[in-house]
Every structure is written in C-alpha cells, then in structure tokens.
Design a protein around this motif. Structure first.
Motif, PDB file in Angstrom:
ATOM      1  N   GLU A 165     -41.056 -18.448   9.145  1.00 35.53           N
ATOM      2  CA  GLU A 165     -41.754 -18.231  10.247  1.00 35.53           C
ATOM      3  C   GLU A 165     -42.236 -19.729  10.997  1.00 35.53           C
ATOM      4  O   GLU A 165     -41.855 -20.373  12.127  1.00 35.53           O
ATOM      5  CB  GLU A 165     -42.677 -17.342  10.526  1.00 35.53           C
TER       6      GLU A 165
ATOM      7  N   SER B  73     -45.500  -9.348  -0.459  1.00 34.55           N
ATOM      8  CA  SER B  73     -46.846  -8.518  -0.052  1.00 34.55           C
ATOM      9  C   SER B  73     -46.650  -7.072  -0.622  1.00 34.55           C
ATOM     10  O   SER B  73     -47.374  -6.402  -1.159  1.00 34.55           O
ATOM     11  CB  SER B  73     -47.329  -8.683   1.207  1.00 34.55           C
TER      12      SER B  73
ATOM     13  N   ASP C 206     -37.846  -0.541   3.688  1.00 31.71           N
ATOM     14  CA  ASP C 206     -37.241  -1.640   3.733  1.00 31.71           C
ATOM     15  C   ASP C 206     -35.705  -1.476   3.960  1.00 31.71           C
ATOM     16  O   ASP C 206     -35.278  -0.345   3.990  1.00 31.71           O
ATOM     17  CB  ASP C 206     -37.472  -2.742   2.458  1.00 31.71           C
ATOM     18  N   ASN C 207     -34.991  -2.741   3.863  1.00 33.51           N
ATOM     19  CA  ASN C 207     -33.556  -2.682   3.976  1.00 33.51           C
ATOM     20  C   ASN C 207     -32.826  -1.868   2.731  1.00 33.51           C
ATOM     21  O   ASN C 207     -33.364  -1.956   1.575  1.00 33.51           O
ATOM     22  CB  ASN C 207     -32.754  -3.687   4.479  1.00 33.51           C
TER      23      ASN C 207
ATOM     24  N   LYS D 288     -33.275  -3.096  -1.047  1.00 34.72           N
ATOM     25  CA  LYS D 288     -34.330  -3.193  -1.680  1.00 34.72           C
ATOM     26  C   LYS D 288     -34.831  -1.777  -2.125  1.00 34.72           C
ATOM     27  O   LYS D 288     -35.882  -1.685  -2.687  1.00 34.72           O
ATOM     28  CB  LYS D 288     -35.062  -3.742  -0.908  1.00 34.72           C
TER      29      LYS D 288
ATOM     30  N   TYR E 262     -34.864   1.093   6.740  1.00 31.58           N
ATOM     31  CA  TYR E 262     -35.310   1.015   8.076  1.00 31.58           C
ATOM     32  C   TYR E 262     -33.799   0.712   8.961  1.00 31.58           C
ATOM     33  O   TYR E 262     -34.003   1.044  10.103  1.00 31.58           O
ATOM     34  CB  TYR E 262     -36.237  -0.055   8.508  1.00 31.58           C
TER      35      TYR E 262
ATOM     36  N   LEU F 170     -54.643  -6.489  10.786  1.00 29.14           N
ATOM     37  CA  LEU F 170     -55.599  -6.926   9.632  1.00 29.14           C
ATOM     38  C   LEU F 170     -55.387  -8.468   9.489  1.00 29.14           C
ATOM     39  O   LEU F 170     -54.656  -9.079   9.440  1.00 29.14           O
ATOM     40  CB  LEU F 170     -54.551  -6.406   8.386  1.00 29.14           C
TER      41      LEU F 170
ATOM     42  N   GLY G 121     -33.606 -11.967   4.280  1.00 30.05           N
ATOM     43  CA  GLY G 121     -33.678 -10.677   3.911  1.00 30.05           C
ATOM     44  C   GLY G 121     -33.119 -10.344   2.612  1.00 30.05           C
ATOM     45  O   GLY G 121     -33.221  -8.937   2.471  1.00 30.05           O
TER      46      GLY G 121
HETATM   47  N1  LIG Z   1     -52.466 -10.869   9.355  1.00 27.46           N
HETATM   48  C1  LIG Z   1     -52.634 -12.035   8.698  1.00 27.46           C
HETATM   49  O1  LIG Z   1     -53.788 -12.544   8.547  1.00 27.46           O
HETATM   50  C2  LIG Z   1     -51.551 -12.531   7.896  1.00 27.46           C
HETATM   51  C3  LIG Z   1     -51.849 -13.726   6.960  1.00 27.46           C
HETATM   52  C4  LIG Z   1     -50.736 -14.221   6.124  1.00 27.46           C
HETATM   53  C5  LIG Z   1     -49.418 -13.815   6.472  1.00 27.46           C
HETATM   54  N2  LIG Z   1     -49.138 -12.651   7.634  1.00 27.46           N
HETATM   55  C6  LIG Z   1     -47.820 -12.220   7.659  1.00 27.46           C
HETATM   56  O2  LIG Z   1     -47.463 -11.186   6.777  1.00 27.46           O
HETATM   57  C7  LIG Z   1     -46.197 -10.962   6.804  1.00 27.46           C
HETATM   58  C8  LIG Z   1     -45.752 -10.371   5.353  1.00 27.46           C
HETATM   59  O3  LIG Z   1     -45.256 -11.519   4.717  1.00 27.46           O
HETATM   60  P1  LIG Z   1     -44.392 -11.272   3.167  1.00 27.46           P
HETATM   61  O4  LIG Z   1     -44.683 -12.396   2.557  1.00 27.46           O
HETATM   62  O5  LIG Z   1     -44.772  -9.913   2.596  1.00 27.46           O
HETATM   63  O6  LIG Z   1     -43.135 -11.161   3.905  1.00 27.46           O
HETATM   64  P2  LIG Z   1     -41.488 -10.932   3.084  1.00 27.46           P
HETATM   65  O7  LIG Z   1     -41.776 -11.224   1.680  1.00 27.46           O
HETATM   66  O8  LIG Z   1     -40.543 -11.835   3.672  1.00 27.46           O
HETATM   67  O9  LIG Z   1     -41.472  -9.406   3.258  1.00 27.46           O
HETATM   68  C9  LIG Z   1     -41.309  -8.720   4.401  1.00 27.46           C
HETATM   69  C10 LIG Z   1     -40.463  -7.675   4.224  1.00 27.46           C
HETATM   70  O10 LIG Z   1     -39.997  -6.850   5.518  1.00 27.46           O
HETATM   71  C11 LIG Z   1     -38.847  -6.587   5.553  1.00 27.46           C
HETATM   72  N3  LIG Z   1     -38.584  -6.194   6.812  1.00 27.46           N
HETATM   73  C12 LIG Z   1     -38.124  -7.037   7.812  1.00 27.46           C
HETATM   74  N4  LIG Z   1     -37.865  -6.383   9.139  1.00 27.46           N
HETATM   75  C13 LIG Z   1     -38.224  -5.013   9.013  1.00 27.46           C
HETATM   76  C14 LIG Z   1     -38.310  -4.025   9.603  1.00 27.46           C
HETATM   77  N5  LIG Z   1     -37.985  -3.756  11.071  1.00 27.46           N
HETATM   78  N6  LIG Z   1     -38.548  -2.799   9.138  1.00 27.46           N
HETATM   79  C15 LIG Z   1     -39.166  -2.818   7.697  1.00 27.46           C
HETATM   80  N7  LIG Z   1     -38.947  -3.958   6.885  1.00 27.46           N
HETATM   81  C16 LIG Z   1     -38.363  -4.866   7.329  1.00 27.46           C
HETATM   82  C17 LIG Z   1     -37.925  -7.734   5.144  1.00 27.46           C
HETATM   83  O11 LIG Z   1     -36.766  -7.632   4.581  1.00 27.46           O
HETATM   84  P3  LIG Z   1     -35.366  -8.082   5.514  1.00 27.46           P
HETATM   85  O12 LIG Z   1     -35.762  -8.926   6.605  1.00 27.46           O
HETATM   86  O13 LIG Z   1     -34.272  -8.085   4.611  1.00 27.46           O
HETATM   87  O14 LIG Z   1     -35.007  -6.693   6.321  1.00 27.46           O
HETATM   88  C18 LIG Z   1     -38.845  -8.099   3.954  1.00 27.46           C
HETATM   89  O15 LIG Z   1     -38.529  -7.559   2.648  1.00 27.46           O
HETATM   90  C19 LIG Z   1     -45.654 -12.115   7.609  1.00 27.46           C
HETATM   91  O16 LIG Z   1     -45.145 -11.639   8.736  1.00 27.46           O
HETATM   92  C20 LIG Z   1     -46.768 -13.060   7.588  1.00 27.46           C
HETATM   93  O17 LIG Z   1     -46.656 -14.009   8.773  1.00 27.46           O
HETATM   94  C21 LIG Z   1     -50.274 -12.271   8.236  1.00 27.46           C
END
Ligand SMILES: NC(=O)c1ccc[n+]([C@@H]2O[C@H](COP(=O)([O-])OP(=O)(O)OC[C@H]3O[C@@H](n4cnc5c(N)ncnc54)[C@H](OP(=O)(O)O)[C@@H]3O)[C@@H](O)[C@H]2O)c1
Length: 321
Positions: A45, A160, A179-180, A183, A198, A266, A310
């Motif tokens: 991002e 996560s 997820d897709n 996975k 999804y 969160l 993804g």
């Molecule tokens: N709130 C906070 O304080 C905080 C702190 C740190 C990080 N974050 C955020 O936490 C998020 C999660 O991070 P992560 O490291 O776990 O990410 P990640 O490893 O990229 O996992 C996200 C998963 O979501 C899937 N996805 C994408 N679009 C989707 C949809 N429409 N429906 C269902 N699944 C979908 C992705 O797969 P595909 O793309 O292949 O579909 C991927 O497998 C990030 O957005 C990050 O910015 C938030």
C-alpha cells in the motif's frame, strides 16, 4: 550498503537496488544488520500510495524511501545512550513508523527492539510482528473470542489471517475463512471449518451471522457488516477501503446501539513488546508460521508483486543476509 529505494508512489518495477550510505545510529538507537524482513500489505500500500491512508505523512511523495517494517537480525553497533543491547545480540522489531527494512542495515530505537525468542529463527521472528499483533488484538484482546462462537475472518489467506485463523481455533471458535480460490486449501490447512471464495460468494449476503468478524480486506458498507453480526456481535475493521473506514468511524458507533452489535475500527498497537502471548504459542508449537516464498534483496519488486497481486499464502520473506 545495498538498499531497495523508491522516490515516488509507483508500481514495483520502479524500485531500485542501489548503494546508499550505511546509517549511523543516533541517540538511543542501535544499528541492526538485517537477516530477514517480512512483507506486509502495508508495504504494498505504501509503495503505491493506495488506499489514501497509506499517504499519511507524505501526501504527494513517500516520506520514507526504503520500505520494509518487520525485521530480524543482529545488532552491529549502538548509538549514544543505547545501553540495552550489545553488538552480536539477535533481535527483531516492527519499524512501521520509520520503515527501512529492505536494506543491509537499519537503525532502530532500542525501545522498539526485542531479543529473538529462544528457539525462534530470524525468519519466523520477521514474520510475526505486524501480522501477529493484528491477529492477537483482533481475535483475543478486542474480538474476545470465546469457545463455541462463530468467527469470520475476511482476507484470511494472507499474513495476519494465517495467525488469526489458528488463534481463533485455539480459542474454541467455529471459523469461516474468506479469501480467493487459490487460498482455500491453505485456509483449511490452518484449521478453518468453512471457507468462502470471495470472488464467488458474498459472505454479507449468504444469510449467515457471526459473533466476531475480523476484516483484513473491508470493502462493504458498515450496514452490511452490521447485518452479518449476531446480537452482541462485533465487527472489527483492520484494513481495506477508505470509504468503509470512514463509515466505520463515523457511523459505526451509532449502529447497533439497541442490540449491542459493535462495528468498530481495530487500531492495532504495533510493536514487538505486545506480542508475548503469540510468541509463546509459536514457541510451544501451537501456532505455526507458514512462509510461502523467500526472495533475495535483489528481487524485492518480484516479492512485492507476488504479495500485491494476491498470490501469497501466509507470509512472504526477503532474506537479506
Ligand atoms: N488497523 C490497523 O491498525 C492496522 C495496522 C497495520 C496494518 N493494517 C492493515 O491490515 C491489513 C491486513 O494486512 P495483511 O498483512 O494480513 O495482508 P495480506 O497478507 O495481504 O492479506 C490480505 C488478504 O486479503 C485478501 N483479499 C483481498 N481482497 C479481498 C476481498 N475483497 N475479500 C476477501 N479477501 C480479500 C488478499 O488476497 P487477494 O488480494 O489475492 O484476493 C490477501 O490474502 C492491511 O490492509 C494493512 O494496511 C491495519
């Protein structure tokens, strides 16, 4: 030293592996020789400047020119007034607020560092910080998942999600992982009782309700999420679209007042010092870290593209030294 740098918000091809000055630790900092750094959605991002929240601190140009936040390595030297670590100590850290992990060396405030847990590899330690904090706080601290509850994790096949599914199962929940299609098997192997692709099914329209929804990829309206909750249930936005984030922040507190359904952000407390419970579960073999791929520093663009497009199941790592 070698580092992977970028100057503008752009696609991964524009990243350059180049020579930059080796950083010098300032007051209270130590210089760490990086061994492994794990990729997070936040790297992808912040590389592209999308969603907009990734531009906080640099609306037009990136504030930091070297990405990479979850690092593990060895202390090389310490700056003035840094007394907690010595050269040679094995450490890990989450340095999201300053980044810089896609490099041979990085300076880290010593209060952001922790010692490598006994028996843990650099790779596992680098995988844990951000993903482990999100899972721990989403499922345990804020989700307060209890035995017998139905939990849905959206985006469960990534970093996560990998920890969150396993943690929810340890808490005795019935887990639906979304997820897709690539996975689904992976999510079953983590212990998910039900999986949803999804691209074929919208969990917010399938008539089922959940006690806890942990959303790592939020794109729906706050009302849709509320409808998917059971009375007393809680929805937690972790990452996704800015439109959903704004709705969750502005309307979430008003929704579900009568039936106590909670729709909330969160706000994750990042930092390795919050990770002890999940570190212990990993060390005890109760939670596993799945590393999908490892890339050398020369292939950071490929690693980021693999994650961003993804394909990644669990974590992707860059092995530096
Ligand atoms: N709130 C906070 O304080 C905080 C702190 C740190 C990080 N974050 C955020 O936490 C998020 C999660 O991070 P992560 O490291 O776990 O990410 P990640 O490893 O990229 O996992 C996200 C998963 O979501 C899937 N996805 C994408 N679009 C989707 C949809 N429409 N429906 C269902 N699944 C979908 C992705 O797969 P595909 O793309 O292949 O579909 C991927 O497998 C990030 O957005 C990050 O910015 C938030």
């Amino acid at each position: 030293m070698k580092a992977v740098v970028y100057e503008r918000y752009e696609p991964p091809d524009a990243l350059r592996l180049t020579d930059v000055d080796k950083p010098v630790p300032r007051d209270g900092e130590v210089l760490v020789k990086v061994s492994a750094v794990s990729l997070n959605a936040s790297d992808w991002e912040t590389l592209r400047g999308k969603p907009l929240y990734s531009r906080i601190g640099g609306p037009f140009r990136p504030r930091h020119h070297i990405l990479g936040s979850d690092i593990a390595g060895r202390v090389e030297s310490a700056g003035r007034n840094a007394t907690l670590f010595r050269p040679g100590d094995e450490v890990f850290a989450d340095i999201l607020s300053r980044m810089g992990g896609f490099a041979e060396y990085v300076c880290v405030p010593e209060n952001s560092l922790a010692r490598l847990p006994a028996g843990m590899s650099y790779e596992e330690a680098a995988a844990l910080p951000q993903a482990g904090a999100i899972a721990l706080q989403g499922i345990q601290d804020k989700g307060q998942v209890r035995p017998g509850q139905e939990v849905l994790i959206n985006g469960a096949g990534g970093g996560s999600g990998m920890y969150a599914v396993q943690l929810a199962k340890l808490h005795g929940a019935e887990v639906t992982a979304v997820d897709n299609a690539e996975k689904l098997e992976f999510m079953r192997s983590l212990g998910a009782d039900h999986v949803i692709d999804y691209t074929r099914e919208d969990f917010a329209r399938n008539g089922r309700n959940y006690d806890v929804i942990l959303d790592l990829a939020a794109h729906r309206s706050a009302w849709a999420y509320k409808r998917s909750l059971r009375p007393g249930g809680r929805y937690l936005y972790v990452g996704g679209s800015v439109a959903t984030l704004l709705q969750v922040l502005l309307i979430g507190p008003l929704l579900g007042r009568a039936d106590a359904r909670k729709v909330r952000l969160l706000a994750v407390r990042l930092g390795v010092h919050h990770l002890d419970p999940i570190v212990e579960l990993c060390r005890a073999g109760k939670i596993a870290t799945f590393i999908d791929r490892r890339y050398p520093l020369t292939e950071v663009p490929e690693a980021l593209r693999y994650l961003g497009e993804g394909h990644a199941r669990g974590k992707v790592l860059v092995i530096v030294g």
